[in-house]
Design an enzyme around this catalytic site. Structure first.
Site, short mmCIF file in Angstrom:
data_model
loop_
_atom_site.label_atom_id
_atom_site.label_comp_id
_atom_site.label_asym_id
_atom_site.label_seq_id
_atom_site.Cartn_x
_atom_site.Cartn_y
_atom_site.Cartn_z
N ASP A 64 1.56 -6.34 22.49
CA ASP A 64 0.74 -5.52 21.55
C ASP A 64 -0.32 -4.85 22.55
OD1 ASP A 64 2.17 -6.32 19.45
OD2 ASP A 64 0.83 -7.86 18.90
N LYS A 123 -1.16 -15.73 22.18
CA LYS A 123 -2.54 -14.97 22.70
C LYS A 123 -2.70 -15.54 24.01
CE LYS A 123 -2.69 -14.47 17.99
NZ LYS A 123 -1.75 -14.89 17.32
N ASN A 133 4.17 -11.33 22.25
CA ASN A 133 5.00 -12.05 21.12
C ASN A 133 6.19 -12.58 21.64
OD1 ASN A 133 3.22 -11.57 18.45
ND2 ASN A 133 2.93 -9.86 19.94
N GLU A 183 -1.71 -9.28 23.03
CA GLU A 183 -1.06 -10.16 22.82
C GLU A 183 0.53 -10.07 23.53
OE1 GLU A 183 -0.55 -11.70 18.75
OE2 GLU A 183 -2.85 -11.37 18.27
N ARG A 189 0.66 0.45 14.65
CA ARG A 189 0.47 -0.05 13.13
C ARG A 189 -1.00 0.15 13.01
NH1 ARG A 189 2.38 -5.79 15.12
NH2 ARG A 189 1.44 -4.83 17.00
N ARG A 230 2.97 -1.97 19.23
CA ARG A 230 3.81 -2.92 19.36
C ARG A 230 5.11 -2.18 20.26
NH1 ARG A 230 6.01 -7.63 17.22
NH2 ARG A 230 3.96 -8.19 17.42
N ARG A 252 -7.54 -4.83 11.13
CA ARG A 252 -6.17 -5.24 11.72
C ARG A 252 -5.29 -4.28 11.32
NH1 ARG A 252 -5.86 -10.41 8.08
NH2 ARG A 252 -6.57 -8.78 6.53
N LYS A 270 -10.14 -15.11 16.63
CA LYS A 270 -8.73 -15.20 16.07
C LYS A 270 -8.15 -16.58 16.48
CE LYS A 270 -6.53 -12.31 19.32
NZ LYS A 270 -5.63 -11.11 19.53
#
Length: 323
Positions: free
Chosen positions: A283, A135, A293, A291, A235, A220, A243, A170
């Site tokens: 993301d 994050k 990852n 984000e 997604r 993603r 979400r 979050k």
């Protein structure tokens, strides 16, 4: 022949339908390289160097031909006997342990860093796994991110909520959409959300302005060696959800990258390469990076299926060039 170690979750627990690590193991075996299975508990330090209890891993021939066949084959893999080996004697070590990113994860990066010092190529670089919280790391690219705040203070988080009106809160160490809350203007749950996530002011959390384009998907994008693949997995949130995570019931749809997506990837890519982050999933929601990852990026199998790709093979090509 390169010798490859894979640090991962229990092989019995992986999702055979979509596990990305399984695709990587297959890509390794297709090259004729050896694969050696490890879990975090198998790593240790003795006699001034890092060691591991390892087991040679072989996929069944039919699984190498078609990963989906593992779903109907109870003998889809074979593990040979346990041996003790110095981690530094591996040519490549894939760190594929899922979060949570806790102290045990940090200790594992210490061990892997020692292996790196002895000559192993660790993907991704252990120091960067520690440094680049998924994050917080996004804040290195302020031109790409939505308005955000990171704090454990009730007053700071409330002020951000007043300014933005509609906010996502979050934890900094979550995964798979866990403990993500949307708090709209006038929501009576604001206090309890902040108390719960910060554990009454004892833990830093992130707030981000809510991005309405989430209804079109949380994209993603996988990056290898700082370069983005040309497709994203959008997604799409389930009905009534904020979400898009697949683990939270989202639905994956393959899409080509937009010009804005490519621009964001161009901003992020050089920093990933600089930090030795060879395989990363970023993301993007709407026009914003949310984000980065780095620990155990997924969606390899979904993108492979949607666009007839071999992402794990591309990753192994990139790794081989670095050996």
């Amino acid at each position: 022949m390169p010798k490859v170690g894979v640090v991962m979750d229990s092989i019995e627990s992986i999702n055979l339908k979509k596990d990305s690590t399984l695709a990587m193991i297959r890509a390794v075996q297709l090259r004729g390289w050896s694969v050696h299975y490890m879990e975090q508990s198998d790593l240790y330090f003795r006699e001034d160097r890092p060691w591991a209890f390892t087991r040679r891993l072989n996929l069944a021939p039919e699984v190498i031909a078609d990963l989906q066949s593992a779903l109907s084959n109870p003998l889809w893999y074979e593990l040979q006997g346990t041996v003790t080996e110095p981690l530094g004697e591996f040519d490549i070590i894939l760190m594929r342990k899922d979060p949570p990113f806790d102290l045990e994860y940090v200790y594992t990066t210490y061990l892997l860093e020692r292996a790196e010092q002895e000559g192993a190529l660790v993907v991704n670089r252990p120091q960067s796994l520690r440094d680049c919280n998924e994050k917080f790391f996004a804040t290195e690219f302020p031109e790409c991110t939505p308005p955000l705040v990171i704090s454990r203070r009730d007053d700071v988080l409330r002020e951000f909520h007043r300014e933005q009106g509609d906010v996502i809160f979050k934890p900094l160490d979550g995964m798979g959409g866990e403990s993500i809350f949307r708090v709209s203007k006038g929501d009576p749950n604001l206090s309890v959300v902040i108390e719960t996530l910060t554990r009454h002011g004892s833990r830093q959390i992130m707030g981000q302005k809510y991005i309405p384009e989430i209804v079109d998907g949380d994209k993603r994008i996988l990056m290898i060696g700082g370069q983005a693949l040309p497709y994203a997995l959008a997604r799409i949130p389930a009905v009534g959800e904020a979400r898009g995570n697949l683990a939270a019931g989202g639905r994956g749809v393959g899409r080509e990258l937009t010009p804005r997506d490519r621009w964001i990837c161009d901003q992020v890519g050089p920093k990933l390469e600089e930090k030795g982050l060879l395989f990363v999933g970023i993301d993007i929601i709407g026009d914003y990076l949310t984000e980065v990852n780095v620990t155990c990026p997924t969606c390899v199998r979904e993108l492979d299926a949607a666009f007839d790709l071999d992402i794990a093979g591309q990753l192994m090509d990139a790794i081989e060039r670095r050996l």
